[in-house]
Design an enzyme around this catalytic site. Structure first.
Site, PDB file in Angstrom:
ATOM      1  CG  PHE A   9     -22.556  25.600 -31.009  1.00  0.00           C
ATOM      2  CD1 PHE A   9     -21.779  26.179 -29.553  1.00  0.00           C
ATOM      3  CD2 PHE A   9     -21.723  25.097 -31.601  1.00  0.00           C
ATOM      4  CE1 PHE A   9     -20.696  26.373 -29.476  1.00  0.00           C
ATOM      5  CE2 PHE A   9     -20.763  25.164 -32.081  1.00  0.00           C
ATOM      6  CZ  PHE A   9     -19.951  26.204 -31.122  1.00  0.00           C
TER       7      PHE A   9
ATOM      8  N   GLY B 224     -25.747  15.755 -23.386  1.00  0.00           N
ATOM      9  CA  GLY B 224     -24.791  14.296 -24.032  1.00  0.00           C
ATOM     10  C   GLY B 224     -23.822  15.257 -22.716  1.00  0.00           C
TER      11      GLY B 224
ATOM     12  CG  ASP C 198      -8.038  17.926 -32.163  1.00  0.00           C
ATOM     13  OD1 ASP C 198      -7.984  17.837 -31.106  1.00  0.00           O
ATOM     14  OD2 ASP C 198      -8.657  19.448 -31.616  1.00  0.00           O
TER      15      ASP C 198
END
Length: 265
Positions: free
Chosen positions: A32, A73, A161
């Protein structure tokens, strides 16, 4: 980006509002990638709060690219937010001196209730009369009345958040909290209140807070509701400024529920 990784990787956008995140995949590895991530990411990785940081590279144009492991996951479901693992990881984050030190070093100042209130009242006053509902005035009055009792000595790293989509459970059962772009230094009640209000039935608050490591008390509940009401008003103003009537109406319903709730305490 392709030049940095080499031809063996296929790079695709990872979505998101910034357009700065990508997935890179080769025959043997998935990464990522994010452009100009905060240096805070390295501490989060070292603490085991986000997936492992593999490398960081500075580009010729000054941009910094970070690469993290892509895990096998999934995101947590709303129901799974009740799990003690969530409470324990959030408590670990809130009690980490390493995270707090790094966030302060990169310039994040503690978020003070008085400053929040002043900015919020200014934004409400600037709105046209027809956009300011009775509930917003009630909310502002409540925030002002409670302001002297809200200041907390505890200043921690808050994620800000707490959406269940930001909690990732790996295939081997490791829990992570991602997307730290909104992180602030402030009262832990900001994060705790969002989780309890959004995901935990009130008759289970004691159990969840016990897993977190605190007892339910009136002072904590007051702080939670103060930040929840402030956030609701802020979102209503934001949606109204973007002419998003449906979203503003939904936030107004939430505000009504919160005002009703605090009136019962």
């Amino acid at each position: 980006m392709e030049h940095t990784l080499g031809k063996e990787y296929t790079i695709t956008p990872a979505g998101g509002s910034t357009g700065e995140a990508y997935f890179a995949k080769s025959e043997t590895k998935s990464l990522f990638l994010k452009r100009n991530s905060s240096p805070f990411l390295a501490v989060l990785s070292a603490e085991g709060i986000v997936p492992k940081l593999v490398w960081t590279k500075r580009m010729e144009n000054g941009d910094v690219i970070t690469a993290q492991e892509v895990l096998d996951g999934r995101e947590l479901t709303p129901e799974e937010m009740k799990h003690p693992k969530v409470a324990k990881l959030l408590s670990k984050i809130h009690h980490s001196t390493e995270l707090l030190d790094m966030l302060m070093r990169i310039g994040k100042k503690p978020l003070k209730p008085k400053e929040i209130f002043i900015e919020l009242k200014k934004s409400v006053d600037q709105n046209s009369v027809e956009m300011v509902h009775t509930e917003i005035h009630q909310g502002i009055d409540y925030l002002e009345k409670m302001l002297p009792d809200i200041d907390s000595d505890m200043q921690v790293v808050c994620h800000c958040d707490m959406n269940h989509n930001n909690w990732l459970l790996s295939g081997n059962g490791q829990l992570y909290l991602i997307d730290w772009d909104n992180a602030r230094v402030g009262d832990p009640a900001m994060d705790i209140g969002t989780v309890l209000q959004s995901y935990i039935p009130e008759n289970e608050w004691n159990y969840w807070l016990e897993s977190y490591g605190v007892e339910k008390n009136k002072q904590l509940i007051n702080r939670m509701y103060w930040y929840l009401i402030a956030e609701s008003i802020s979102y209503i103003n934001w949606h109204n400024s973007r002419f998003e009537k449906k979203e503003a109406a939904q936030r107004l319903k939430e505000l009504k529920r919160l005002i009703q709730r605090v009136s019962e305490y």
